[in-house]
Design an enzyme around this catalytic site. Structure first.
Site, PDB file in Angstrom:
ATOM      1  N   ARG A  17      32.274  -7.987  34.617  1.00 10.49           N
ATOM      2  CA  ARG A  17      31.692  -8.854  35.642  1.00 10.49           C
ATOM      3  C   ARG A  17      30.244  -8.489  35.955  1.00 10.49           C
ATOM      4  NH1 ARG A  17      36.440  -9.832  40.196  1.00 10.49           N
ATOM      5  NH2 ARG A  17      37.866 -10.973  38.836  1.00 10.49           N
ATOM      6  N   ASP A 129      34.482 -15.654  54.171  1.00  5.68           N
ATOM      7  CA  ASP A 129      34.591 -14.888  52.941  1.00  5.68           C
ATOM      8  C   ASP A 129      33.364 -13.996  52.862  1.00  5.68           C
ATOM      9  OD1 ASP A 129      36.573 -15.422  50.335  1.00  5.68           O
ATOM     10  OD2 ASP A 129      34.746 -14.341  49.836  1.00  5.68           O
TER      11      ASP A 129
END
Length: 217
Positions: A17, A129
């Site tokens: 990632r 979030d």
């Protein structure tokens, strides 16, 4: 920074990632990236990019369906009963890891389907979030039609608009859902949260699973 627990088994996932961030910054290895985060990122912009990369955004509409059944069969009737006894006509729900918005929109649909709520009720859903990219996506309320199939045909027709042109094959949540939601970035391990209300319900299962035991407590 985030409370997200990454053990040795996540090493390949993490390196995969973050590789795109090394390419974007033209850095040679992860040590260079670590030094960049510590010493060359005074605005913390790259730190946020890193956090966006490492967060997991697995989500679906009406994931864990019994949670939404609990709202409509236990929570909402209790609040309505309290209101008939002089209580406030008020509902506050927090989706603490809203990701791409599937959970808060599922909550909003569950609210709209509860017949006892009318225009006299003050209802808000906070969707938060730590990932800024998914928050932007969630606030738009636009989804691929395939991703929206778990909603079911009836709910799709009632709560979503079909896209045309460049948005063909997509759907967007209607205003009656979007009007209930407020999206905000919140780091759950920050010493203070930008929250100034009490909640009737907090959905947090889908973020707690990424924390270690101490952070969960």
């Amino acid at each position: 920074e985030t409370g997200i627990a990454l053990n040795e088994s996540k090493r390949c996932l993490l390196s995969s990632r973050l590789a795109k961030r090394l390419r974007a910054l033209r850095l040679n290895d992860y040590l260079d990236y670590y030094e960049y985060i510590l010493r060359r990122d005074p605005e913390r912009a790259e730190l946020q990019e890193m956090i966006n990369c490492i967060t997991t955004n697995k989500t679906d509409f009406f994931r864990e369906p019994h949670h939404f059944d609990f709202l409509s069969t236990r929570v909402f009737p209790c609040l309505v009963h309290q209101a008939t006894k002089g209580g406030r006509r008020r509902l506050r729900i927090w989706s603490a890891a809203s990701s791409h918005g599937h959970e808060p929109y599922s909550i909003a649909m569950t609210i709209r389907e509860y017949a006892m709520f009318d225009a006299t009720w003050d209802i808000r859903v906070l969707a938060s979030d730590i990932d800024t990219q998914v928050l932007q996506s969630a606030e738009q309320g636009v989804y691929n039609l395939d991703d929206a199939m778990p909603i079911g045909d009836y709910r799709l027709r009632r709560y979503f608009e079909r896209g045309t042109g460049a948005y063909r094959g997509k759907v967007r949540a209607k205003q009656q859902l979007r009007s209930l939601l407020t999206f905000r970035q919140i780091n759950l391990i920050a010493p203070q949260w930008p929250v100034h209300t009490l909640f009737d319900v907090i959905f947090c299962r889908n973020v707690m699973i990424y924390f270690d035991l101490q952070t969960q407590r």
